[in-house]
Motif scaffolding. Structure first.
Motif, short mmCIF file in Angstrom:
data_model
loop_
_atom_site.label_atom_id
_atom_site.label_comp_id
_atom_site.label_asym_id
_atom_site.label_seq_id
_atom_site.Cartn_x
_atom_site.Cartn_y
_atom_site.Cartn_z
N ALA A 38 0.84 -1.20 0.00
CA ALA A 38 0.00 0.00 0.00
C ALA A 38 0.88 1.25 0.00
N VAL A 39 0.42 2.24 -0.74
CA VAL A 39 0.99 3.59 -0.68
C VAL A 39 -0.12 4.51 -0.20
N ILE A 40 0.11 5.16 0.93
CA ILE A 40 -0.92 5.95 1.60
C ILE A 40 -0.49 7.41 1.63
N SER A 41 -1.35 8.29 1.14
CA SER A 41 -1.01 9.70 1.07
C SER A 41 -2.01 10.57 1.82
N ASP A 42 -1.49 11.63 2.44
CA ASP A 42 -2.36 12.63 3.06
C ASP A 42 -2.68 13.76 2.09
N LYS A 43 -2.15 13.66 0.86
CA LYS A 43 -2.41 14.65 -0.19
C LYS A 43 -3.01 13.95 -1.40
N LYS A 44 -4.20 14.40 -1.80
CA LYS A 44 -4.91 13.74 -2.90
C LYS A 44 -4.12 13.81 -4.21
N GLU A 45 -3.42 14.91 -4.43
CA GLU A 45 -2.73 15.12 -5.70
C GLU A 45 -1.27 14.69 -5.66
N ALA A 46 -0.85 14.01 -4.64
CA ALA A 46 0.55 13.59 -4.54
C ALA A 46 0.93 12.70 -5.72
N TYR A 47 2.02 13.06 -6.39
CA TYR A 47 2.43 12.28 -7.55
C TYR A 47 2.86 10.87 -7.16
N ALA A 48 3.19 10.69 -5.88
CA ALA A 48 3.54 9.34 -5.41
C ALA A 48 2.40 8.36 -5.63
N LEU A 49 1.16 8.82 -5.56
CA LEU A 49 0.02 7.94 -5.83
C LEU A 49 0.01 7.49 -7.29
N THR A 50 0.42 8.39 -8.18
CA THR A 50 0.53 8.03 -9.60
C THR A 50 1.62 6.99 -9.80
N ARG A 51 2.72 7.16 -9.11
CA ARG A 51 3.80 6.17 -9.20
C ARG A 51 3.29 4.79 -8.76
N ALA A 52 2.52 4.78 -7.67
CA ALA A 52 1.97 3.51 -7.19
C ALA A 52 1.07 2.89 -8.26
N LYS A 53 0.19 3.69 -8.82
CA LYS A 53 -0.72 3.20 -9.85
C LYS A 53 0.05 2.64 -11.04
N ASN A 54 1.14 3.31 -11.42
CA ASN A 54 1.94 2.87 -12.56
C ASN A 54 2.56 1.50 -12.34
N HIS A 55 2.66 1.09 -11.08
CA HIS A 55 3.27 -0.20 -10.75
C HIS A 55 2.26 -1.16 -10.12
N ASN A 56 0.98 -0.86 -10.34
CA ASN A 56 -0.11 -1.73 -9.85
C ASN A 56 -0.05 -1.95 -8.34
N ILE A 57 0.34 -0.90 -7.63
CA ILE A 57 0.36 -0.93 -6.17
C ILE A 57 -0.86 -0.15 -5.67
N PRO A 58 -1.63 -0.69 -4.74
CA PRO A 58 -2.79 0.04 -4.24
C PRO A 58 -2.39 1.40 -3.64
N GLY A 59 -3.04 2.45 -4.11
CA GLY A 59 -2.80 3.80 -3.60
C GLY A 59 -4.03 4.27 -2.83
N ILE A 60 -3.82 4.84 -1.67
CA ILE A 60 -4.92 5.24 -0.80
C ILE A 60 -4.73 6.69 -0.38
N PHE A 61 -5.76 7.51 -0.60
CA PHE A 61 -5.76 8.87 -0.08
C PHE A 61 -6.57 8.90 1.19
N ALA A 62 -5.93 9.26 2.28
CA ALA A 62 -6.62 9.41 3.57
C ALA A 62 -6.62 10.90 3.92
N ASP A 63 -7.77 11.51 3.88
CA ASP A 63 -7.89 12.96 4.03
C ASP A 63 -7.84 13.37 5.50
N PRO A 64 -6.80 14.08 5.92
CA PRO A 64 -6.71 14.50 7.33
C PRO A 64 -7.87 15.40 7.76
N LYS A 65 -8.48 16.11 6.81
CA LYS A 65 -9.57 17.01 7.15
C LYS A 65 -10.82 16.26 7.62
N SER A 66 -10.85 14.98 7.38
CA SER A 66 -12.01 14.17 7.78
C SER A 66 -11.93 13.71 9.23
N PHE A 67 -10.85 14.10 9.93
CA PHE A 67 -10.65 13.60 11.29
C PHE A 67 -10.52 14.76 12.27
#
Length: 206
Positions: A38-67
């Motif tokens: 898993a690749v977990i980001s606190d930023k929805k637009e983080a390019y790291a999530l795209t990197r994860a997607k490019n390698h078929n790794i689950p990417g998760i955005f967890a929004d801090p504003k929801s807590f």
């Protein structure tokens, strides 16, 4: 007997260059017996999530504003880590302060990389701090994560010279090259069970 697979989850906030270095090391076989689950980001637009997607790794955005609190957010992260049966947590450009919820749950199983030779220049803008102090050598530190900011035991460090005319950007770029080498090296040592921790001292087995 085959070594048990090490499940790695990565916390990110930005570009994910160090994430990419670990992905590459796993894919090219330099790190064996490990999988990024898993690749977990606190930023929805983080390019790291795209990197994860490019390698078929689950990417998760967890929004801090929801807590309602930092602790509540980290409880959410802890649930995600447990759901993915995480053995090792990597912080790769993760910009949030981590609470004891996570550091205690993953004691000696959470690793961070910082762009200075700790304990010098912890926190943000480490390269700027180094230049303002006038040091002649800087670098990066891979360390275990403890509650104190950038205060955990050092696994390994790599150095770079500080050159005349360096700016924060040029020094950061030179350090980043070493970060991208150091992080996979440290992960490999963890996965191969070659780290022995005694208080603040980390010994690397041959």
């Amino acid at each position: 007997m085959d070594r048990i697979m090490t499940n790695i989850s990565v916390l990110v906030s930005g570009r994910g260059t160090n994430l990419q270095s670990v992905i590459d090391a796993i894919e090219n076989g330099d790190i064996s017996g490990a999988k990024i689950v898993a690749v977990i980001s606190d930023k929805k637009e983080a390019y790291a999530l795209t990197r994860a997607k490019n390698h078929n790794i689950p990417g998760i955005f967890a929004d801090p504003k929801s807590f309602s609190s930092r602790e509540a957010y980290d409880d959410c992260l802890l649930d995600i880590l447990k759901e993915n049966k995480t053995d090792l947590v990597l912080l790769a450009g993760y910009l949030r302060i981590i609470t004891g919820r996570l550091t205690l749950a993953y004691e000696n199983k959470m690793i961070n990389i910082h762009p200075s030779l700790l304990p010098a220049f912890p926190g943000l803008h480490a390269q700027k701090q180094a230049l303002e102090y006038g040091v002649k050598v800087s670098g990066c530190t891979v360390h275990l994560v403890e509650p104190a900011l950038d205060g955990g035991p050092v696994i390994l460090q790599k150095t770079v010279p500080v050159l005349p005319g360096d700016t924060e950007e040029t020094l950061a770029a030179r350090i980043l090259i070493e970060e991208n080498k150091a992080y996979p090296e440290a992960v490999k040592l963890f996965v191969e069970n070659k780290l022995r921790i005694n208080g603040r001292n980390v010994t690397i087995l041959e």
